[in-house]
Design a protein around this motif. Structure first.
Motif, short mmCIF file in Angstrom:
data_model
loop_
_atom_site.label_atom_id
_atom_site.label_comp_id
_atom_site.label_asym_id
_atom_site.label_seq_id
_atom_site.Cartn_x
_atom_site.Cartn_y
_atom_site.Cartn_z
N ALA A 86 0.85 -1.19 0.00
CA ALA A 86 0.00 0.00 0.00
C ALA A 86 0.88 1.23 0.00
CB ALA A 86 -0.92 0.00 1.22
N LEU A 87 0.74 2.08 -1.02
CA LEU A 87 1.53 3.30 -1.15
C LEU A 87 0.55 4.47 -1.37
CD1 LEU A 87 4.18 4.87 -1.46
CD2 LEU A 87 4.17 4.24 -3.89
N SER A 88 0.52 5.41 -0.41
CA SER A 88 -0.40 6.54 -0.50
C SER A 88 0.38 7.84 -0.36
CB SER A 88 -1.46 6.46 0.61
OG SER A 88 -2.37 7.53 0.49
N LEU A 89 0.28 8.68 -1.41
CA LEU A 89 0.94 10.00 -1.43
C LEU A 89 -0.09 11.09 -1.71
CD1 LEU A 89 4.05 9.01 -3.59
CD2 LEU A 89 3.87 9.02 -1.11
N VAL A 90 -1.30 10.88 -1.31
CA VAL A 90 -2.41 11.77 -1.62
C VAL A 90 -2.18 13.16 -1.01
CG1 VAL A 90 -4.89 12.14 -1.25
CG2 VAL A 90 -4.02 9.85 -1.74
N ALA A 91 -2.59 14.21 -1.77
CA ALA A 91 -2.64 15.59 -1.28
C ALA A 91 -1.31 16.08 -0.76
CB ALA A 91 -3.73 15.72 -0.21
N ASN A 92 -0.29 16.01 -1.60
CA ASN A 92 0.98 16.65 -1.33
C ASN A 92 1.23 17.71 -2.40
OD1 ASN A 92 2.72 15.43 1.03
ND2 ASN A 92 1.60 13.71 0.15
N LEU A 93 2.48 18.07 -2.60
CA LEU A 93 2.83 19.07 -3.61
C LEU A 93 3.75 18.46 -4.66
CD1 LEU A 93 3.50 22.08 -1.18
CD2 LEU A 93 1.41 21.60 -2.47
N LEU A 94 3.52 17.21 -4.97
CA LEU A 94 4.39 16.48 -5.90
C LEU A 94 4.20 17.00 -7.33
CD1 LEU A 94 3.86 12.91 -4.44
CD2 LEU A 94 5.75 14.48 -4.00
N THR A 95 5.30 17.06 -8.04
CA THR A 95 5.29 17.62 -9.39
C THR A 95 5.78 16.58 -10.39
OG1 THR A 95 7.48 18.55 -8.96
CG2 THR A 95 5.59 19.98 -8.57
#
Length: 981
Positions: free
Chosen positions: A170-179
């Protein structure tokens, strides 16, 4: 014996060694825990039991779990902790589980801090304030299976090392500032079951086809990721996928036919894209489908007939599209169908006759289509229907008797169809029904006395039909009734005296019927009545003085009746926005307050009224032209001529005084820029700028009420300004106001025109008779706003603000969203006001190059403004969230009752420690508690301290609209539909 003694010594020695080891291990791990605590601030003292004096029992400390003799898990979720990442925790030798989510961890993550977490399997750092790049060391943790970093401020691209996790599931990176783009190397993570990358500002890019190689994937969330192009057909290879969310992107092309192979799919969300074509015919094979949402796209063609054939289909959300054709007959064959939402499409034809026979329908919403035919008699056969929403179609015939079996029905909206015949008697008295809307049809017959069984009825809206007979006295037992609107029918007989028992009544509109008898007296219980419209009936007798004692009545229309006697002087106590007693048989003198020109049209057509008031109440047309009448007419003309001459002289005198005191002294002409077709000139506006007409003073200017000669009423805002006279300022001001003038939306106040004269700027808006939400909610009339009205206001205001953010080019940031800038018309429809005025005002005050003034109002300003001094759409969302909290709590954003906290902090604290019910306004009826709680959750989401965690206004509108529709769907469905905000 010697051997026995040696054995005893050995046992004792081993026991002592074990105890020493045990104490050493616990003491060492206790020290590491105390080191971690030392680097954190704990304002709530939740870690007070982490104490050196009790380090021998560290396994009993808050959030600490041990296995055998060692710490294996630390869970410090939502404890309000502040500070950098506590690297000491990673030195716990057997730590497998670590959660610090929903705190204020505010550092970057370094590789050196994470490297010691060698046996970590579960790491949850979501909803914190972490910044910087994603660390490569995370991918090097050999046993890590769960990683959640959502809701932080991580920036930059996803590093290539993230394609090399050995065991990640499970990998969750939701709602960051990733570009950058979503990288293709994520397709190498063959162990993945959940991949959640939603709501990051990725550069415009395509969905990597390599994601189709993730054979074990069960959840794929890519909402709001800036995706463009076509959906790769390879996603159809994900046979284990249960949840697919590609919403909020710019995807184009068709829905791949391979999606028919997603045999495990429970939820597919494709809304808010630019997809075209029809839904693949193979979707009928998706037998596990619970939710399908393809709204806000440009799909064409009818739904495939077999889309609903799957026996486990529980809901289908396909709204705000351009779907056409008929509703497939297969929908009626589903045995588990719970919700159907197909509103705002172009669907036509009739409904399947056996709809509802085989499935436990709870919600059917087919509003705003072109559907015809009759409502199926089987619609309630499942016994579970709670909401029936079919308004704005072309349904005909009568209501089926089967609707009387809908014992769980709560909302019915059938307005604006072609339905006819009598409403079944039992339908009036359904026990859970609170909204009954039958407007704009051709129903006949009477209101059944069985309505007394409808104990939960709050709104009965049956205007514009052909109902006959008398209003049953049993309606007086409806203790929760707030609105009864039955205008434009053929109801007759007297008003039942039992209506005075309706303590919650807020609106009674029965105009244009055949009602006779006298008005009820002893109506002190109508303390929440704000609108009473009984015009155009046959009411007789006197006007009861008790009407003047109703505390919140602001709309009173008793015109075109047979009322007689004097006008009670008690009516002067009312603060009326609408007042009409015309065309009755009233007599006597006018109460002093009403003997003014402003009330002339309120008393027309009462021949015996105010004979000594200089013709203030003229007789109606149509009398015979007798000699006395002609003589009277001549007198009227002579008097009018004299009044006209005196009026011209008075006007000239007043105009000269006004020009000296308020307007520029030079002779330059005013410039009027109109944005709508006007029937007045700038001179009429200028003549109304009198201090007697001031209705409000705000941070951007003074507001006047202007009653124009054509009967229109306008609100004129005179902007605060100085004598700054730079041509570039004028040009910028005109350009900005021109942009505002182009706005056309039902929930945005119309800017009619702009009048400018160098250092004096006037903005002319449509007038809103019920004033501002803030004035009403926090004033003496706050009790009249029941929850249904407050909910409607929230939705209306959200739609207006969403329009400014998402549909204006360029987007308009309001900069000062607050309850006093949300205005209410005569029907309590909410409209956004003062949009963009904060920016315009700064131009007037300081010129175009100086935009440094504080944007916003105290209590509504987003926290990031303190260090960025920038206002954008997310700042507006925060302010709107505060408005939602106002609607729910009834409290001001800055209120002495809250102590040192503002409303956001107070609500968050109360909800965390005592629950939502402790913040709900005590004036609200708790029968709406569940719905109020859901709206409160939306408000808390909008006021998130992290801008990236706040939803867009478009999303806010969607969430608010769904509040009434959300229902529990079973434990399995809830687990699968649970979403990260």
């Amino acid at each position: 014996m010697a051997d026995f003694g040696v054995a005893i010594v050995v046992v004792v020695w081993l026991h002592l060694c074990f105890c020493f080891c045990f104490c050493f291990c616990l003491n060492h791990e206790g020290d590491l825990l105390l080191d971690a605590k030392a680097g954190l601030e704990d304002p709530s003292h939740t870690l007070s039991d982490w104490d050196a004096a009790t380090d021998a029992i560290a396994c009993s400390w808050t959030g600490v779990t041990c296995s055998g003799d060692t710490v294996t898990a630390v869970d410090l979720t939502n404890l309000g902790l502040t500070g950098p990442f506590p690297a000491a925790l990673c030195r716990l030798p057997n730590l497998a589980f670590l959660s610090l989510s929903f705190n204020y961890i505010n550092s970057s993550l370094s590789d050196s801090a994470l490297a010691p977490c060698a046996v970590l399997t579960h790491l949850d750092l979501s909803q914190n304030l972490l910044v910087g790049r994603l660390p490569d060391a995370l991918a090097a943790l050999p046993y890590l299976t769960y990683l959640d970093l959502s809701g932080n401020n991580f920036s930059g691209p996803i590093p290539p090392s993230f394609g090399r996790f050995p065991r990640i599931q499970a990998l969750s990176l939701v709602a960051n500032l990733l570009t950058d783009n979503i990288p293709a190397f994520l397709g190498h993570l063959t162990t993945l079951r959940q991949l959640n990358l939603s709501y990051n500002p990725f550069a415009a890019g395509r969905i990597p086809p390599a994601l189709g190689d993730l054979a074990s994937l069960e959840v794929l969330w890519l909402a709001g990721c800036g995706l463009v192009g076509k959906i790769p057909p390879s996603l159809g290879l994900l046979s284990n996928l249960t949840d697919l969310d590609l919403s909020g992107n710019a995807l184009s092309g068709c829905i791949p036919a391979t999606f028919a192979n997603l045999s495990s799919a429970v939820q597919i969300e494709l809304y808010n894209n630019s997809l075209r074509g029809s839904i693949p015919l193979g979707f009928g094979k998706l037998r596990s489908l619970v939710r399908f949402d393809a709204s806000m796209n440009k799909l064409d063609g009818p739904l495939p007939d077999d889309i609903f054939d799957g026996p486990r289909l529980e809901s289908a959300h396909i709204y705000s599209n351009r779907l056409s054709g008929g509703i497939p007959a297969g929908i009626a064959r589903s045995t588990s169908l719970v919700e159907v939402r197909l509103f705002a499409n172009r669907l036509s034809g009739s409904l399947p006759p056996d709809l509802g026979t085989n499935s436990p329908l709870t919600l059917l919403d087919l509003s705003d289509n072109l559907l015809t035919g009759s409502i199926p008699a089987s619609i309630c056969d499942g016994g579970a229907l709670e909401q029936l929403l079919l308004m704005n179609n072309m349904f005909s015939s009568s209501l089926p008797d089967g609707l009387c079996r809908c014992q769980k029905l709560a909302r019915v909206r059938l307005s604006n169809n072609r339905l006819s015949g009598e409403v079944p008697a039992g339908f009036w008295g359904l026990p859970h029904l609170w909204l009954l809307e039958l407007r704009g049809n051709s129903f006949s017959g009477g209101i059944s006395p069985l309505i007394a069984r409808g104990a939960n009825l709050s709104d009965i809206l049956i205007d514009d039909n052909q109902f006959t007979g008398s209003i049953p006295s049993e309606m007086g037992s409806l203790s929760k009734l707030y609105e009864f609107s039955a205008s434009n029918n053929r109801l007759s007989g007297p008003l039942p005296s039992s209506l005075r028992n309706l303590r919650e009544l807020g609106k009674l509109d029965l105009h244009h019927n055949l009602i006779s008898g006298e008005l009820p007296r002893d109506i002190h219980s109508w303390s929440k009545l704000s609108e009473l419209n009984l015009a155009d009936n046959a009411l007789a007798g006197c006007i009861p003085p008790e009407l003047g004692e109703l505390p919140v009545l602001n709309y009173l229309d008793l015109s075109r009746n047979l009322l007689s006697g004097e006008i009670p002087i008690q009516l002067q106590n009312l603060k009326l926005n609408e007042f009409n007693l015309s065309n009755n048989r009233l007599s006597g003198a006018l109460p002093p307050l009403f003997a003014r020109e402003a009330y002339r049209n309120s008393f027309l057509g009462n021949p015996e009224l105010c004979k000594d008031s200089s013709g203030l109440c003229p007789v109606p047309h149509g009398r015979s032209y007798s000699h006395s009448f002609i003589w009277s007419l001549r007198c009227v003309f002579v008097s009018a001529a004299l009044i006209f001459l005196v009026g011209i002289a008075w006007f000239s005198w007043r105009y000269r005084i006004y020009m000296k005191e308020n307007l520029p002294s030079d002779e330059s002409k005013w410039t009027l820029t109109s944005f709508h077709k006007l029937r007045f000139s700038e001179h009429e506006i200028l003549n109304c700028l009198d201090e007697d007409n001031v209705i409000g003073i705000g941070g951007s200017g003074k507001v006047y009420k202007a009653i124009l000669s054509n009967g229109q009423i306008a609100a004129v805002k005179k902007l605060w300004g100085s004598s700054y006279k730079d041509q570039s300022t004028d040009d910028s001001f005109e350009a900005e106001v021109a942009t505002l003038g182009k706005i056309r939306h039902k929930n945005v106040v119309k800017l009619w025109c702009c009048c400018s004269h160098r250092d004096c700027k006037l903005l002319v808006y449509e007038y809103m008779p019920n004033g501002s939400l803030g004035g009403l909610l926090h004033g003496s009339k706050g009790g009249m706003l029941g929850w249904p009205t407050r909910y409607k206001i929230a939705v209306d205001a959200a739609e207006g603000l969403s329009y400014l953010h998402h549909y204006c080019v360029p987007p308009i940031v309001h900069r000062d969203v607050k309850s006093s800038n949300i205005l209410l018309d005569g029907e309590y429809r909410a409209k956004i006001a003062d949009f963009g005025v904060a920016k315009v005002t700064e131009m007037v005050e300081k010129g175009p190059k100086s935009m440094s003034g504080i944007a916003g109002s105290c209590g509504y300003i987003a926290p990031e403004y303190a260090y960025t001094l920038r206002v954008n759409e997310t700042s507006d969302v925060y302010s709107f969230g505060v408005v939602i909290l106002e609607l729910v709590t009834g409290k001001l954003p800055i209120d002495p009752e809250l102590g040192e906290k503002d409303l956001v902090k107070w609500v968050s604290s109360m909800v965390s420690h005592k629950g939502m019910e402790h913040v709900i306004d005590p004036k609200l009826n708790l029968c709406h508690k569940e719905e109020i709680s859901k709206v409160l959750s939306v408000g808390l989401l909008c006021t998130s301290s992290l801008p990236t965690n706040r939803p867009s206004m478009k999303k806010v509108v969607k969430m608010l609209r769904e509040v009434n529709a959300e229902r529990k769907q079973g434990e399995t469905a809830v687990l699968l539909l649970e979403r990260c905000s």
